[in-house]
Design a protein around this motif. Sequence first.
Motif, PDB file in Angstrom:
ATOM      1  N   THR A  95      -2.305   1.249 -12.505  1.00  0.00           N
ATOM      2  CA  THR A  95      -1.629  -0.053 -12.567  1.00  0.00           C
ATOM      3  C   THR A  95      -2.220  -0.869 -13.707  1.00  0.00           C
ATOM      4  OG1 THR A  95      -3.249  -1.026 -11.090  1.00  0.00           O
ATOM      5  CG2 THR A  95      -1.300  -0.071 -10.066  1.00  0.00           C
ATOM      6  N   LEU A 138      -6.196   5.402  -7.802  1.00  0.00           N
ATOM      7  CA  LEU A 138      -5.042   6.148  -7.300  1.00  0.00           C
ATOM      8  C   LEU A 138      -3.884   6.056  -8.291  1.00  0.00           C
ATOM      9  CD1 LEU A 138      -4.133   7.853  -4.857  1.00  0.00           C
ATOM     10  CD2 LEU A 138      -2.873   5.837  -4.104  1.00  0.00           C
ATOM     11  N   ASP A 139      -3.574   4.842  -8.726  1.00  0.00           N
ATOM     12  CA  ASP A 139      -2.467   4.618  -9.661  1.00  0.00           C
ATOM     13  C   ASP A 139      -2.983   3.917 -10.906  1.00  0.00           C
ATOM     14  OD1 ASP A 139      -0.220   5.174  -7.665  1.00  0.00           O
ATOM     15  OD2 ASP A 139      -1.237   3.505  -6.674  1.00  0.00           O
ATOM     16  N   ASP A 150      -7.359  -0.657  -5.953  1.00  0.00           N
ATOM     17  CA  ASP A 150      -6.258  -1.592  -6.181  1.00  0.00           C
ATOM     18  C   ASP A 150      -5.150  -1.368  -5.162  1.00  0.00           C
ATOM     19  OD1 ASP A 150      -4.545  -3.473  -7.249  1.00  0.00           O
ATOM     20  OD2 ASP A 150      -3.739  -2.117  -8.760  1.00  0.00           O
ATOM     21  N   TYR A 189      -1.195   4.547   0.151  1.00  0.00           N
ATOM     22  CA  TYR A 189      -2.450   4.190  -0.503  1.00  0.00           C
ATOM     23  C   TYR A 189      -3.651   4.461   0.400  1.00  0.00           C
ATOM     24  CZ  TYR A 189      -5.799   1.866  -3.503  1.00  0.00           C
ATOM     25  OH  TYR A 189      -6.868   1.626  -4.338  1.00  0.00           O
ATOM     26  N   HIS A 211      -1.526   9.552  -9.582  1.00  0.00           N
ATOM     27  CA  HIS A 211      -0.100   9.416  -9.921  1.00  0.00           C
ATOM     28  C   HIS A 211       0.086   9.137 -11.407  1.00  0.00           C
ATOM     29  CE1 HIS A 211       0.197   8.057  -5.508  1.00  0.00           C
ATOM     30  NE2 HIS A 211       0.712   9.268  -5.581  1.00  0.00           N
TER      31      HIS A 211
END
Lengths: 226, 226, 226, 226, 226, 226
Positions: free
Chosen positions: C38, C35-36, C218, C197, C57
């Motif tokens: 990180t 998703l991100d 995550d 999330y 994102h």
Amino acid sequence: MEKIAPAGLAEDFDLGKIGLVVEGTKDVRMVCAALDPTLKVVLGAASLGADMLVVHHTPLFTPVTRIVGTTARILKILLEHEINLFVMHTNFDHADGGINDAIADMLELSDRRRMSLGIIGDCHLSLTELIKRLGCGARVYGQVSGFQRVAVVGGSGFQPDLMEEACNLGADLFISSEMKHSTGRLAPLPCIEATHYALESVGMKAISEKMGWTFIDDPPESCLLI
Amino acid sequence: MEKIAPAGLAEDFDLGKIGLVVEGTKDVRMVCAALDPTLKVVLGAASLGADMLVVHHTPLFTPVTRIVGTTARILKILLEHEINLFVMHTNFDHADGGINDAIADMLELSDRRRMSLGIIGDCHLSLTELIKRLGCGARVYGQVSGFQRVAVVGGSGFQPDLMEEACNLGADLFISSEMKHSTGRLAPLPCIEATHYALESVGMKAISEKMGWTFIDDPPESCLLI
Amino acid sequence: MEKIAPAGLAEDFDLGKIGLVVEGTKDVRMVCAALDPTLKVVLGAASLGADMLVVHHTPLFTPVTRIVGTTARILKILLEHEINLFVMHTNFDHADGGINDAIADMLELSDRRRMSLGIIGDCHLSLTELIKRLGCGARVYGQVSGFQRVAVVGGSGFQPDLMEEACNLGADLFISSEMKHSTGRLAPLPCIEATHYALESVGMKAISEKMGWTFIDDPPESCLLI
Amino acid sequence: MEKIAPAGLAEDFDLGKIGLVVEGTKDVRMVCAALDPTLKVVLGAASLGADMLVVHHTPLFTPVTRIVGTTARILKILLEHEINLFVMHTNFDHADGGINDAIADMLELSDRRRMSLGIIGDCHLSLTELIKRLGCGARVYGQVSGFQRVAVVGGSGFQPDLMEEACNLGADLFISSEMKHSTGRLAPLPCIEATHYALESVGMKAISEKMGWTFIDDPPESCLLI
Amino acid sequence: MEKIAPAGLAEDFDLGKIGLVVEGTKDVRMVCAALDPTLKVVLGAASLGADMLVVHHTPLFTPVTRIVGTTARILKILLEHEINLFVMHTNFDHADGGINDAIADMLELSDRRRMSLGIIGDCHLSLTELIKRLGCGARVYGQVSGFQRVAVVGGSGFQPDLMEEACNLGADLFISSEMKHSTGRLAPLPCIEATHYALESVGMKAISEKMGWTFIDDPPESCLLI
Amino acid sequence: MEKIAPAGLAEDFDLGKIGLVVEGTKDVRMVCAALDPTLKVVLGAASLGADMLVVHHTPLFTPVTRIVGTTARILKILLEHEINLFVMHTNFDHADGGINDAIADMLELSDRRRMSLGIIGDCHLSLTELIKRLGCGARVYGQVSGFQRVAVVGGSGFQPDLMEEACNLGADLFISSEMKHSTGRLAPLPCIEATHYALESVGMKAISEKMGWTFIDDPPESCLLI
């Protein structure tokens, strides 16, 4: 670094675009400098084992949302080798011992006075010698038969208000780079158009010598044909 | 005039700045043309008894609230002699038979194709001959050992997107004026920087010959020193 | 990638912020998704030997002029390992088989209809089961005793006009994330606030399974305390 | 001129629109004045051999990029005869001995006090006499049976905040020009709407007498019909 | 209401400022109308037991964040009595049978043609009779000795482009309200300045008669003094 | 009221949106207070015979040109009963004894220090007790095993710069409401997300007790489901 080019001297358009622009290692021992962080320059800095590269022009002047092409290649090398990229731009233009002082030194200007941007001073060089010092060939506008008081401005300094200011301070010659046709038409005094690199790289070279940094020269490949 | 340079071809920033910019007599017989309406040019037009002066660059690009200095002197001569001032700017850049076609003619480009701005074509001149035709001296960026397909853009044409477009169309040389340092650094092909006047005045000269107007030449006083 | 999430479906504010955001190797074999992007995710992608990381994102939503702190660390890993970072944001929200379809699948919505953003459909789960599927705990606004037609919107979907649209389409429950107090006060139907999330990661997980990519989970470390 | 109407007193919207607006001869001997530089006025000034014309309203309030129509005809006459056009606008409204003082003199206001714009003072004229002095006919709003303390504002002075200020200073009558319907509806005190010309021309006439300039009267052709 | 003044006819600046501006009872039986929702008008509507008040001018043209003073008093009466306030502004100006048609009817204009705003038509009234019909007294600009084709525009219609349009359509007289000095100076045809109320209230009166609404007259208290 | 929450303490975006927002009777005896002027709250205030209602959130934050729907119903009750609506927003956030002091009191913070928004202090409550005091259930981000120095910010306080400030002041826990996913990802310390109402209503309750006003409680109907 704050002493060399205080951030408070920068123009508003440099806000957020000077100082530490790419973050590398905290442990800075070996420092290189250059005018632009070109691919050749960052490769050179990496091969020299630099921990910091000090430049005049940021590679991220226009804010980015994508890291691609040449920018990606340059950042890859910097980040991979943990080289800090430090930018001194208009703050170094305005600083004592900065870009414009280095040009004035190169042209041996005496009785100097700081303008709102650039420096004015007496020049005793011949035109031939002056052009030789610039080292890049130059386009001359107007009659430059004789001159005494010369204004020098690193970068794109042919601005109507700056030229006006130089006239008011007694200048009879104005040296900068990137003359525009419409500005040249209205120029109130003779002008010499050198290259951006020729004028500004001397400042980075001079500060490198003073600070013990390794200057990496990378002039654009160019020549004059008549 | 609408046929020579249709107003609809102009860029948005020229809105209200082309066509009849200073109104003179309704009875137009004698027409002069020039690149810029300088003091020398308007005096020349007046002494030739012109009823209309056709130029590429308006003297009122930045909107004014005061008529003073050189602008006042130029307008005085125009209004006093009832000379119409007619401006063809970006509409003439884009027009068939306009600014860029005249440059292409001068450099004998064949197999031409129009770009979003400027023209690309095959050039069989040698570099020496090409520089001679330009007539202003030039700064060359990159390696110009051989070339075949040349892009020409009158005015300040060194724009990243235009150079990209030229590359995609197969150009191996790009000719325009007023190169900026940051643009030159990223140029994707060799470039020749001529003067704004050298590139654009040929367009005004050509249309004058075609239309029977009297072209008044007034190049900026400049030369190259190496 | 254009088939999965056509760029033309993106909202205007995503202009220049989707597609290839960090350029890596041209030779893409192993693909990860998350998703991100990180630090944990990009380290995972690097250790898995990924050539591309697909995320929802972008790490560069606000245009940057400096690469420092966490951003520098993330870009270092991506560039060092030549991992392409590919972003599908609002274009994937709107796409068939995108973020909102995945939520609808998770909640077994039938008789679906696409809203201007999000999807509405019939839900036969109990409230307890629905909350369990969301898997993140949830804050419930209003009386949710019974419901049939449920609107789901990934991301920050509690917008007055979207809730209005859902009501007009017969919704009796609205599920999204990041409810604002002022919006909640005026909500025209009962709402369930899940986490960003929980709602959006299912879409990246689903497309990974379909495409044979490796999904790296995550979730933010969070829990509910009553 | 700076003494009569200091530039520093002008409103921000007059920036660049006051002072020397059209440049003529340096040798100024004969000066004319008027409210507006109409065609009739500039022809009059030219026939009187004026070297300077002082006016209240600039002909170039909206910045121009074209000199055509009436503007071209007016500028032609001014430039041809080298008549300087000098504008005193809001700086003359605010100046001691300026526009509003002249109105106050005409209405014999005593015990005067300057407002943020305009002047307030005691008036002992009858309504009939007051209207007669204005000389243009007037529209009266509200009950004007008796009044003592009168606020006068040259130009378009019916602004809600100005009328409020006048009330707070004890005014029981407000005189200006160009009343708008929506403003009149909410006016907190009786108002007299005169013409812009009637109110402001007296200021130019008064300064002309004081300075030995020749005032050129050119009222709009108008009358009241009941 | 949509038939009387279609919302699509409104100018852009009226967006969100026409139609139902204050919400009252759903059960509308008794309707009043007026030009402005003044305190006197809303009190009148309340005492007549109105369920809806139709007006031309909204009391909330400038968006508000506070309900105080006169606005609070007017809204109190409307909300207390559950009177819907319905605004038809520029949509009613443009509508067939709207504001400008009512003026044309009052002046018996024949052979009518709609302008971009307002109406032009042949008028056979004498000047004296015309002024009498307007009923408010008027200021006449220019020579109005004879006229045939008359342009009428309710509200503040003395706009340069509108007057130009009227001339092109053959008008020899232009009637509207709120003439500005600078506009009057450049008016290309004779003008009659009536009051905003006199011109526009006839439209609300006419539609009231047609629809069976009760018109509440509330002209500003004003008169002409010569 | 100026003493409780000086207008000068408000943020710029509250300009024109605090203080007396709806004007009622001049004769204020009975005062109620609440967080939001909901329908239930204003009905309660009316039934209690309130002359003034003091709230934290204005019902007219976005400027309005129409009074319809819920806004119309709320204003109807306020105006009908002549209840003044008085708003204290960011000025009360910043005030001594304001919103944030009340939260700090509830959590028994000692050794307090004011941040640019919110308060930081030592907290000796257990996590269980702290959650109980908040009374709304909460989402916890990060590891909250132990904490000592706690930052509290009423409203939407999860701003990156505020969290940074709290860290610099030694905070090991940050309590506010309305966490955004992107902000939570980058939070530099553990966070507790309570509800906007839970955090801010205590401030209105506390000032009510101090001033002798009647506090009307109206929490949003919500609960946590795990």
